[in-house]
Design an enzyme around this catalytic site. Structure first.
Site, short mmCIF file in Angstrom:
data_model
loop_
_atom_site.label_atom_id
_atom_site.label_comp_id
_atom_site.label_asym_id
_atom_site.label_seq_id
_atom_site.Cartn_x
_atom_site.Cartn_y
_atom_site.Cartn_z
CB CYS A 167 -0.88 0.04 1.25
SG CYS A 167 -1.83 -1.41 1.51
N1 SAJ Z 1 6.47 2.29 8.65
C1 SAJ Z 1 7.49 3.14 9.07
N2 SAJ Z 1 7.20 4.10 9.99
C2 SAJ Z 1 5.94 4.26 10.49
C3 SAJ Z 1 4.92 3.39 10.06
C4 SAJ Z 1 5.19 2.41 9.13
O1 SAJ Z 1 8.63 3.02 8.62
O2 SAJ Z 1 5.74 5.14 11.33
C5 SAJ Z 1 6.77 1.28 7.65
C6 SAJ Z 1 6.42 -0.13 8.08
O3 SAJ Z 1 7.52 -0.74 8.71
C7 SAJ Z 1 6.12 -0.79 6.74
C8 SAJ Z 1 5.51 0.33 5.93
O4 SAJ Z 1 5.93 1.55 6.54
O5 SAJ Z 1 7.30 -1.21 6.12
C9 SAJ Z 1 4.00 0.28 5.87
O6 SAJ Z 1 3.57 0.22 7.20
P1 SAJ Z 1 1.97 0.25 7.56
O7 SAJ Z 1 1.82 0.10 9.02
O8 SAJ Z 1 1.38 1.41 6.90
O9 SAJ Z 1 1.55 -1.12 6.95
P2 SAJ Z 1 0.56 -1.47 5.80
O10 SAJ Z 1 1.18 -1.38 4.48
O11 SAJ Z 1 -0.02 -2.77 6.22
O12 SAJ Z 1 -0.52 -0.32 5.89
C10 SAJ Z 1 -1.86 -0.60 6.10
C11 SAJ Z 1 -2.50 0.23 5.08
N3 SAJ Z 1 -3.87 -0.15 4.87
C12 SAJ Z 1 -4.41 0.10 3.65
O13 SAJ Z 1 -3.82 0.64 2.74
C13 SAJ Z 1 -5.78 -0.34 3.44
C14 SAJ Z 1 -2.46 1.69 5.48
O14 SAJ Z 1 -3.48 2.42 4.80
C15 SAJ Z 1 -2.75 1.91 6.92
O15 SAJ Z 1 -2.47 3.29 7.22
C16 SAJ Z 1 -1.85 1.08 7.77
O16 SAJ Z 1 -2.16 -0.29 7.43
C17 SAJ Z 1 -2.08 1.36 9.24
O17 SAJ Z 1 -2.63 2.43 9.54
O18 SAJ Z 1 -1.65 0.55 10.06
#
Ligand code: SAJ
Length: 425
Positions: free
Chosen positions: A268
Protein backbone atom coordinates in the site's frame (compact mmCIF):
# COMPACT_ATOMS: atom_id res chain seq x y z
CA UNK A 1 -33.06 -2.25 -17.65
CA UNK A 2 -31.61 -1.85 -14.17
CA UNK A 3 -34.26 -1.75 -11.46
CA UNK A 4 -33.28 0.16 -8.32
CA UNK A 5 -36.25 -0.92 -6.18
CA UNK A 6 -35.92 -4.60 -6.98
CA UNK A 7 -32.20 -4.64 -6.14
CA UNK A 8 -32.75 -2.52 -3.01
CA UNK A 9 -35.32 -5.00 -1.72
CA UNK A 10 -33.07 -7.95 -2.48
CA UNK A 11 -30.23 -6.27 -0.57
CA UNK A 12 -32.40 -5.35 2.40
CA UNK A 13 -33.72 -8.93 2.68
CA UNK A 14 -30.21 -10.33 2.06
CA UNK A 15 -31.49 -12.21 -0.94
CA UNK A 16 -28.71 -10.76 -3.09
CA UNK A 17 -26.03 -13.09 -4.37
CA UNK A 18 -22.70 -11.37 -3.64
CA UNK A 19 -19.77 -12.18 -5.90
CA UNK A 20 -16.30 -11.16 -4.69
CA UNK A 21 -13.63 -11.11 -7.38
CA UNK A 22 -10.26 -11.81 -5.75
CA UNK A 23 -10.01 -13.62 -2.39
CA UNK A 24 -6.75 -12.21 -1.06
CA UNK A 25 -6.09 -10.30 2.17
CA UNK A 26 -8.93 -7.92 1.18
CA UNK A 27 -11.46 -10.17 -0.58
CA UNK A 28 -11.41 -13.18 1.74
CA UNK A 29 -12.20 -11.35 5.01
CA UNK A 30 -14.87 -9.37 3.13
CA UNK A 31 -16.42 -12.57 1.70
CA UNK A 32 -16.51 -14.09 5.19
CA UNK A 33 -18.22 -11.04 6.65
CA UNK A 34 -20.94 -11.05 4.00
CA UNK A 35 -21.44 -14.82 4.40
CA UNK A 36 -21.55 -14.54 8.20
CA UNK A 37 -24.31 -11.93 7.87
CA UNK A 38 -26.39 -14.36 5.82
CA UNK A 39 -25.62 -13.39 2.23
CA UNK A 40 -24.93 -16.12 -0.33
CA UNK A 41 -21.36 -15.38 -1.41
CA UNK A 42 -19.36 -16.63 -4.38
CA UNK A 43 -15.63 -15.99 -4.17
CA UNK A 44 -13.95 -15.85 -7.60
CA UNK A 45 -10.31 -16.95 -7.68
CA UNK A 46 -7.85 -17.83 -10.41
CA UNK A 47 -6.22 -20.86 -8.79
CA UNK A 48 -7.77 -24.31 -8.37
CA UNK A 49 -5.62 -24.72 -5.23
CA UNK A 50 -7.39 -21.81 -3.56
CA UNK A 51 -10.77 -23.34 -4.44
CA UNK A 52 -9.67 -26.66 -2.91
CA UNK A 53 -8.23 -24.98 0.19
CA UNK A 54 -11.40 -23.00 0.77
CA UNK A 55 -13.63 -26.03 0.20
CA UNK A 56 -11.70 -27.65 3.05
CA UNK A 57 -11.98 -24.50 5.13
CA UNK A 58 -8.21 -23.93 4.91
CA UNK A 59 -7.16 -20.32 5.49
CA UNK A 60 -4.26 -19.55 3.16
CA UNK A 61 -3.84 -16.04 4.61
CA UNK A 62 -1.59 -15.43 7.60
CA UNK A 63 -4.44 -13.77 9.49
CA UNK A 64 -5.52 -16.56 11.85
CA UNK A 65 -8.38 -14.46 13.27
CA UNK A 66 -10.60 -15.51 10.35
CA UNK A 67 -9.91 -19.27 10.70
CA UNK A 68 -13.06 -20.16 12.67
CA UNK A 69 -15.48 -18.07 10.62
CA UNK A 70 -13.95 -19.33 7.39
CA UNK A 71 -14.51 -22.95 8.41
CA UNK A 72 -18.14 -22.18 9.37
CA UNK A 73 -19.18 -20.30 6.27
CA UNK A 74 -17.47 -22.70 3.85
CA UNK A 75 -18.91 -25.73 5.65
CA UNK A 76 -22.43 -24.25 5.42
CA UNK A 77 -21.68 -23.34 1.78
CA UNK A 78 -22.63 -19.78 2.59
CA UNK A 79 -19.32 -18.94 0.95
CA UNK A 80 -18.43 -20.93 -2.13
CA UNK A 81 -15.12 -20.43 -3.88
CA UNK A 82 -15.09 -20.90 -7.63
CA UNK A 83 -12.78 -20.35 -10.56
CA UNK A 84 -13.76 -17.20 -12.38
CA UNK A 85 -16.53 -18.18 -14.78
CA UNK A 86 -18.94 -16.13 -16.90
CA UNK A 87 -22.16 -17.97 -16.01
CA UNK A 88 -21.39 -17.86 -12.28
CA UNK A 89 -20.54 -14.15 -12.55
CA UNK A 90 -23.83 -13.59 -14.35
CA UNK A 91 -25.74 -15.23 -11.48
CA UNK A 92 -24.52 -12.57 -9.02
CA UNK A 93 -26.55 -9.49 -8.11
CA UNK A 94 -23.55 -7.67 -6.61
CA UNK A 95 -19.96 -7.90 -7.84
CA UNK A 96 -17.16 -6.54 -5.61
CA UNK A 97 -13.71 -6.18 -7.19
CA UNK A 98 -10.83 -6.89 -4.78
CA UNK A 99 -7.79 -7.49 -6.96
CA UNK A 100 -4.23 -6.17 -6.43
CA UNK A 101 -3.13 -2.91 -8.04
CA UNK A 102 0.68 -3.01 -7.78
CA UNK A 103 3.37 -1.00 -9.56
CA UNK A 104 5.97 -2.23 -12.07
CA UNK A 105 9.75 -2.27 -11.42
CA UNK A 106 9.78 1.25 -12.89
CA UNK A 107 7.11 2.30 -10.34
CA UNK A 108 4.39 2.74 -12.99
CA UNK A 109 0.86 1.61 -12.06
CA UNK A 110 0.38 -2.04 -13.08
CA UNK A 111 -3.34 -2.24 -13.86
CA UNK A 112 -3.17 -5.66 -15.52
CA UNK A 113 -5.04 -7.57 -12.77
CA UNK A 114 -7.69 -4.82 -12.68
CA UNK A 115 -8.04 -4.65 -16.47
CA UNK A 116 -8.27 -8.44 -16.62
CA UNK A 117 -11.39 -8.21 -14.46
CA UNK A 118 -12.83 -5.57 -16.80
CA UNK A 119 -12.14 -7.78 -19.82
CA UNK A 120 -13.89 -10.66 -18.06
CA UNK A 121 -16.92 -8.58 -17.10
CA UNK A 122 -17.22 -7.32 -20.68
CA UNK A 123 -18.46 -10.78 -21.66
CA UNK A 124 -21.04 -10.92 -18.83
CA UNK A 125 -24.55 -9.44 -18.90
CA UNK A 126 -24.21 -6.79 -16.18
CA UNK A 127 -27.75 -5.48 -16.47
CA UNK A 128 -29.28 -4.66 -13.10
CA UNK A 129 -26.14 -5.55 -11.11
CA UNK A 130 -24.35 -3.42 -8.53
CA UNK A 131 -20.61 -3.35 -9.23
CA UNK A 132 -18.35 -2.07 -6.45
CA UNK A 133 -14.61 -1.48 -6.82
CA UNK A 134 -12.58 -1.97 -3.61
CA UNK A 135 -9.21 -2.15 -5.39
CA UNK A 136 -6.97 0.86 -4.83
CA UNK A 137 -6.90 2.96 -7.99
CA UNK A 138 -6.38 6.58 -8.93
CA UNK A 139 -9.31 8.96 -9.50
CA UNK A 140 -11.19 8.23 -12.78
CA UNK A 141 -9.78 4.68 -13.17
CA UNK A 142 -13.00 2.99 -12.00
CA UNK A 143 -15.10 5.18 -14.31
CA UNK A 144 -12.74 4.77 -17.26
CA UNK A 145 -12.05 1.03 -16.92
CA UNK A 146 -15.18 -0.43 -15.34
CA UNK A 147 -17.75 2.30 -16.00
CA UNK A 148 -17.33 1.94 -19.76
CA UNK A 149 -18.47 -1.71 -19.76
CA UNK A 150 -21.68 -2.37 -21.71
CA UNK A 151 -24.96 -2.79 -19.84
CA UNK A 152 -27.30 -0.88 -17.55
CA UNK A 153 -25.87 -1.42 -14.04
CA UNK A 154 -25.07 0.43 -10.82
CA UNK A 155 -21.45 1.38 -10.04
CA UNK A 156 -19.75 2.40 -6.77
CA UNK A 157 -16.27 2.69 -5.25
CA UNK A 158 -15.40 1.71 -1.67
CA UNK A 159 -11.59 1.53 -1.25
CA UNK A 160 -10.31 -1.30 0.97
CA UNK A 161 -8.86 -0.27 4.31
CA UNK A 162 -7.49 -3.58 5.60
CA UNK A 163 -4.49 -3.31 7.91
CA UNK A 164 -2.70 -6.68 7.78
CA UNK A 165 -1.52 -7.91 11.16
CA UNK A 166 -3.65 -5.44 13.10
CA UNK A 167 -5.59 -7.41 15.68
CA UNK A 168 -7.74 -4.47 16.76
CA UNK A 169 -8.84 -3.18 13.38
CA UNK A 170 -10.40 -5.66 10.95
CA UNK A 171 -12.63 -5.55 7.89
CA UNK A 172 -15.78 -5.51 10.02
CA UNK A 173 -14.92 -2.54 12.20
CA UNK A 174 -13.21 -0.07 9.92
CA UNK A 175 -15.45 2.71 8.51
CA UNK A 176 -15.71 2.48 4.73
CA UNK A 177 -15.77 5.43 2.33
CA UNK A 178 -18.36 4.94 -0.45
CA UNK A 179 -18.88 6.94 -3.63
CA UNK A 180 -21.38 6.18 -6.42
CA UNK A 181 -21.51 7.00 -10.11
CA UNK A 182 -25.03 8.24 -9.39
CA UNK A 183 -27.38 8.57 -6.44
CA UNK A 184 -29.04 5.18 -6.81
CA UNK A 185 -25.66 3.39 -6.99
CA UNK A 186 -24.53 5.18 -3.83
CA UNK A 187 -27.76 4.29 -1.98
CA UNK A 188 -27.55 0.63 -2.97
CA UNK A 189 -23.88 0.32 -1.99
CA UNK A 190 -24.47 2.17 1.29
CA UNK A 191 -27.42 -0.07 2.17
CA UNK A 192 -25.34 -3.15 1.43
CA UNK A 193 -22.31 -2.14 3.53
CA UNK A 194 -24.45 -0.86 6.41
CA UNK A 195 -25.81 -4.39 6.76
CA UNK A 196 -22.32 -5.86 7.35
CA UNK A 197 -20.07 -3.16 8.85
CA UNK A 198 -20.12 -2.35 12.57
CA UNK A 199 -18.41 1.01 12.24
CA UNK A 200 -20.52 2.13 9.38
CA UNK A 201 -19.85 4.04 6.23
CA UNK A 202 -18.76 7.47 5.03
CA UNK A 203 -20.70 8.51 1.90
CA UNK A 204 -19.09 10.92 -0.57
CA UNK A 205 -20.51 12.66 -3.64
CA UNK A 206 -18.89 10.64 -6.41
CA UNK A 207 -16.46 7.89 -7.41
CA UNK A 208 -13.44 10.17 -7.71
CA UNK A 209 -13.68 11.58 -4.17
CA UNK A 210 -13.65 8.01 -2.80
CA UNK A 211 -10.69 7.07 -4.99
CA UNK A 212 -8.73 10.21 -4.09
CA UNK A 213 -9.47 9.82 -0.36
CA UNK A 214 -7.71 6.44 -0.37
CA UNK A 215 -4.77 7.95 -2.27
CA UNK A 216 -4.58 10.80 0.26
CA UNK A 217 -4.72 8.45 3.29
CA UNK A 218 -1.76 6.41 2.13
CA UNK A 219 0.25 9.23 0.59
CA UNK A 220 -0.14 11.14 3.86
CA UNK A 221 1.38 8.16 5.66
CA UNK A 222 4.23 7.72 3.16
CA UNK A 223 5.17 11.42 3.22
CA UNK A 224 5.03 11.64 7.02
CA UNK A 225 7.25 8.60 7.36
CA UNK A 226 9.63 10.26 4.90
CA UNK A 227 9.64 13.41 7.02
CA UNK A 228 10.62 11.50 10.14
CA UNK A 229 13.26 9.56 8.20
CA UNK A 230 14.74 12.88 7.11
CA UNK A 231 14.71 14.18 10.69
CA UNK A 232 16.30 10.93 11.85
CA UNK A 233 19.23 11.38 9.46
CA UNK A 234 19.80 14.87 10.89
CA UNK A 235 19.35 13.60 14.46
CA UNK A 236 22.08 11.01 13.83
CA UNK A 237 24.57 13.70 12.82
CA UNK A 238 23.58 15.88 15.77
CA UNK A 239 23.70 12.95 18.18
CA UNK A 240 20.11 13.67 19.26
CA UNK A 241 17.84 10.70 20.05
CA UNK A 242 14.98 10.94 17.53
CA UNK A 243 12.67 8.76 19.66
CA UNK A 244 12.98 11.24 22.52
CA UNK A 245 12.20 14.01 20.04
CA UNK A 246 9.07 12.21 18.77
CA UNK A 247 7.95 11.47 22.33
CA UNK A 248 8.16 15.16 23.15
CA UNK A 249 6.51 16.26 19.89
CA UNK A 250 3.63 13.84 20.48
CA UNK A 251 2.49 16.02 23.37
CA UNK A 252 1.32 18.50 20.70
CA UNK A 253 -2.30 17.78 19.76
CA UNK A 254 -1.71 18.28 16.04
CA UNK A 255 1.39 16.10 15.77
CA UNK A 256 0.69 12.55 14.44
CA UNK A 257 3.73 10.39 15.25
CA UNK A 258 5.50 8.32 12.62
CA UNK A 259 8.73 6.44 13.17
CA UNK A 260 12.00 6.25 11.23
CA UNK A 261 13.39 2.96 10.04
CA UNK A 262 15.12 0.88 7.42
CA UNK A 263 12.37 1.82 4.93
CA UNK A 264 8.73 1.54 3.89
CA UNK A 265 7.35 -1.69 2.46
CA UNK A 266 4.07 -3.45 1.80
CA UNK A 267 1.55 -3.33 -1.00
CA UNK A 268 0.00 0.00 0.00
CA UNK A 269 2.15 2.78 1.40
CA UNK A 270 5.13 2.67 -0.99
CA UNK A 271 2.86 1.82 -3.94
CA UNK A 272 -0.37 3.83 -3.91
CA UNK A 273 1.29 7.28 -4.12
CA UNK A 274 2.78 6.32 -7.50
CA UNK A 275 -0.80 6.08 -8.81
CA UNK A 276 -1.57 9.63 -7.83
CA UNK A 277 1.79 10.83 -9.20
CA UNK A 278 0.87 9.38 -12.60
CA UNK A 279 -2.47 11.22 -12.58
CA UNK A 280 -0.73 14.45 -11.55
CA UNK A 281 1.81 14.03 -14.34
CA UNK A 282 -0.95 13.40 -16.90
CA UNK A 283 -2.71 16.57 -15.70
CA UNK A 284 0.48 18.65 -15.67
CA UNK A 285 0.51 19.10 -11.90
CA UNK A 286 3.82 18.81 -10.01
CA UNK A 287 3.65 16.90 -6.70
CA UNK A 288 7.26 17.23 -5.50
CA UNK A 289 6.43 16.64 -1.82
CA UNK A 290 4.96 13.23 -2.65
CA UNK A 291 7.65 12.35 -5.21
CA UNK A 292 10.57 13.32 -2.98
CA UNK A 293 8.96 11.68 0.05
CA UNK A 294 8.84 8.35 -1.76
CA UNK A 295 12.50 8.74 -2.78
CA UNK A 296 13.43 9.51 0.85
CA UNK A 297 11.85 6.27 2.04
CA UNK A 298 13.43 4.27 -0.78
CA UNK A 299 16.88 5.57 0.28
CA UNK A 300 16.63 4.23 3.85
CA UNK A 301 17.96 0.69 3.25
CA UNK A 302 21.09 2.28 1.77
CA UNK A 303 21.32 4.69 4.71
CA UNK A 304 21.26 1.80 7.17
CA UNK A 305 23.84 -0.08 5.10
CA UNK A 306 26.18 2.93 5.21
CA UNK A 307 25.91 2.85 8.99
CA UNK A 308 26.86 -0.81 9.05
CA UNK A 309 29.82 -0.36 6.67
CA UNK A 310 31.38 2.16 9.05
CA UNK A 311 31.81 -0.71 11.55
CA UNK A 312 32.11 -3.74 9.26
CA UNK A 313 35.51 -5.40 8.82
CA UNK A 314 36.12 -8.15 6.28
CA UNK A 315 35.40 -11.55 7.75
CA UNK A 316 32.94 -10.38 10.40
CA UNK A 317 29.86 -12.57 10.81
CA UNK A 318 26.68 -10.70 9.77
CA UNK A 319 23.13 -11.86 10.49
CA UNK A 320 20.03 -10.02 9.19
CA UNK A 321 17.12 -10.75 11.54
CA UNK A 322 13.75 -10.22 9.84
CA UNK A 323 13.15 -9.57 6.15
CA UNK A 324 9.39 -9.00 5.96
CA UNK A 325 7.96 -5.53 5.33
CA UNK A 326 6.66 -4.99 8.85
CA UNK A 327 6.65 -6.75 12.19
CA UNK A 328 4.64 -9.91 12.79
CA UNK A 329 3.52 -10.08 9.17
CA UNK A 330 4.90 -12.74 6.80
CA UNK A 331 4.64 -10.53 3.71
CA UNK A 332 7.77 -9.74 1.69
CA UNK A 333 6.24 -7.32 -0.81
CA UNK A 334 8.39 -4.22 -1.32
CA UNK A 335 10.18 -5.13 1.90
CA UNK A 336 13.00 -2.66 2.72
CA UNK A 337 14.81 -5.34 4.74
CA UNK A 338 14.90 -7.54 1.67
CA UNK A 339 16.20 -4.59 -0.34
CA UNK A 340 18.91 -4.12 2.33
CA UNK A 341 19.97 -7.75 1.84
CA UNK A 342 20.14 -7.26 -1.92
CA UNK A 343 22.42 -4.26 -1.40
CA UNK A 344 24.63 -6.36 0.93
CA UNK A 345 24.83 -9.07 -1.70
CA UNK A 346 25.84 -6.55 -4.36
CA UNK A 347 28.74 -5.50 -2.09
CA UNK A 348 29.72 -9.18 -1.84
CA UNK A 349 29.59 -9.02 1.94
CA UNK A 350 28.82 -12.50 3.29
CA UNK A 351 25.74 -12.57 5.53
CA UNK A 352 22.97 -14.90 6.63
CA UNK A 353 19.26 -14.24 7.07
CA UNK A 354 16.85 -15.42 9.74
CA UNK A 355 13.15 -14.59 9.88
CA UNK A 356 10.85 -16.45 12.30
CA UNK A 357 7.92 -16.03 9.89
CA UNK A 358 9.63 -16.95 6.64
CA UNK A 359 10.56 -20.60 5.92
CA UNK A 360 14.24 -21.26 5.13
CA UNK A 361 13.29 -22.44 1.64
CA UNK A 362 11.66 -19.10 0.85
CA UNK A 363 14.74 -17.22 2.10
CA UNK A 364 16.92 -19.36 -0.16
CA UNK A 365 14.56 -18.76 -3.08
CA UNK A 366 15.27 -15.06 -2.59
CA UNK A 367 18.94 -15.89 -3.16
CA UNK A 368 19.99 -15.39 0.46
CA UNK A 369 21.76 -17.81 2.82
CA UNK A 370 19.69 -18.85 5.79
CA UNK A 371 21.22 -18.33 9.20
CA UNK A 372 20.48 -19.54 12.68
CA UNK A 373 20.13 -17.85 16.04
CA UNK A 374 23.77 -17.85 17.11
CA UNK A 375 26.34 -15.34 18.31
CA UNK A 376 27.28 -12.88 15.60
CA UNK A 377 29.61 -9.91 15.31
CA UNK A 378 27.06 -7.77 13.45
CA UNK A 379 23.31 -8.16 13.98
CA UNK A 380 21.05 -6.19 11.64
CA UNK A 381 17.41 -5.83 12.75
CA UNK A 382 15.52 -5.76 9.44
CA UNK A 383 12.11 -6.42 10.98
CA UNK A 384 11.22 -6.12 14.66
CA UNK A 385 9.13 -9.29 15.02
CA UNK A 386 7.71 -10.10 18.43
CA UNK A 387 10.01 -13.17 18.57
CA UNK A 388 13.05 -10.85 18.71
CA UNK A 389 12.27 -10.39 22.41
CA UNK A 390 13.41 -13.93 23.10
CA UNK A 391 15.70 -14.43 20.11
CA UNK A 392 18.08 -11.53 20.66
CA UNK A 393 19.88 -13.22 23.57
CA UNK A 394 21.00 -16.04 21.24
CA UNK A 395 22.67 -13.64 18.81
CA UNK A 396 24.16 -10.82 20.86
CA UNK A 397 27.43 -11.06 22.82
CA UNK A 398 29.20 -8.21 24.58
CA UNK A 399 31.10 -7.52 21.31
CA UNK A 400 28.12 -7.61 18.93
CA UNK A 401 27.46 -4.45 16.93
CA UNK A 402 23.67 -4.06 16.53
CA UNK A 403 22.39 -2.20 13.47
CA UNK A 404 18.83 -1.58 14.64
CA UNK A 405 16.81 -0.87 11.47
CA UNK A 406 13.57 -0.56 13.43
CA UNK A 407 14.84 1.16 16.60
CA UNK A 408 13.64 -1.92 18.44
CA UNK A 409 16.08 -1.83 21.38
CA UNK A 410 15.49 0.74 24.10
CA UNK A 411 18.66 -0.03 26.03
CA UNK A 412 22.20 -0.78 24.85
CA UNK A 413 22.84 -4.38 23.79
CA UNK A 414 26.22 -5.82 22.85
CA UNK A 415 28.99 -3.35 22.07
CA UNK A 416 26.75 -0.64 20.59
CA UNK A 417 23.28 -0.23 19.10
CA UNK A 418 23.21 1.93 15.97
CA UNK A 419 19.58 2.80 15.28
CA UNK A 420 17.94 5.15 12.75
CA UNK A 421 18.18 8.55 14.39
CA UNK A 422 19.58 7.21 17.64
CA UNK A 423 22.63 5.43 19.07
CA UNK A 424 22.73 3.43 22.31
CA UNK A 425 26.27 3.05 23.65
N1 SAJ B 1 6.47 2.29 8.65
C1 SAJ B 1 7.49 3.14 9.07
N2 SAJ B 1 7.20 4.10 9.99
C2 SAJ B 1 5.94 4.26 10.49
C3 SAJ B 1 4.92 3.39 10.06
C4 SAJ B 1 5.19 2.41 9.13
O1 SAJ B 1 8.63 3.02 8.62
O2 SAJ B 1 5.74 5.14 11.33
C5 SAJ B 1 6.77 1.28 7.65
C6 SAJ B 1 6.42 -0.13 8.08
O3 SAJ B 1 7.52 -0.74 8.71
C7 SAJ B 1 6.12 -0.79 6.74
C8 SAJ B 1 5.51 0.33 5.93
O4 SAJ B 1 5.93 1.55 6.54
O5 SAJ B 1 7.30 -1.21 6.12
C9 SAJ B 1 4.00 0.28 5.87
O6 SAJ B 1 3.57 0.22 7.20
P1 SAJ B 1 1.97 0.25 7.56
O7 SAJ B 1 1.82 0.10 9.02
O8 SAJ B 1 1.38 1.41 6.90
O9 SAJ B 1 1.55 -1.12 6.95
P2 SAJ B 1 0.56 -1.47 5.80
O10 SAJ B 1 1.18 -1.38 4.48
O11 SAJ B 1 -0.02 -2.77 6.22
O12 SAJ B 1 -0.52 -0.32 5.89
C10 SAJ B 1 -1.86 -0.60 6.10
C11 SAJ B 1 -2.50 0.23 5.08
N3 SAJ B 1 -3.87 -0.15 4.87
C12 SAJ B 1 -4.41 0.10 3.65
O13 SAJ B 1 -3.82 0.64 2.74
C13 SAJ B 1 -5.78 -0.34 3.44
C14 SAJ B 1 -2.46 1.69 5.48
O14 SAJ B 1 -3.48 2.42 4.80
C15 SAJ B 1 -2.75 1.91 6.92
O15 SAJ B 1 -2.47 3.29 7.22
C16 SAJ B 1 -1.85 1.08 7.77
O16 SAJ B 1 -2.16 -0.29 7.43
C17 SAJ B 1 -2.08 1.36 9.24
O17 SAJ B 1 -2.63 2.43 9.54
O18 SAJ B 1 -1.65 0.55 10.06
Amino acid sequence: MRNYNILLQKIKTKKTKVGIIGLGYVGLPLAIIFAKKGFQVSGFVRSRKKVEDLEKGINYLQDASIDKDLKNVTKKKQLIATLIDDSELERQDVLIICVPTPVTEKKDPDLEPFKAVARRLASVDLTGKLIINESTVSPFMTREIIGVLPGDYFLAVSPERVDPGNKKRNTGNIPKVIGGIDKESLLLASTLYKLVLEDGIVVVKNLEIAEMAKMLENTYRAVNIALINEFARLADVCNIDILDVIKAAKTKWSFHAHYPGIGVGGHCIPVDPYYILELAQNRGVSMDVTRLGLKENEKMPEYVLEKMLKHYKKGMSVLVYGITYKKNVNDLRESPATHFCTLLKKKEIPFTVYDPLIPKKEIEELGFTTGSLKNVEILVVGTDHLALEKDFNEMITKDTIVIDGRNYFSTKKGKIVLGVGRTLK
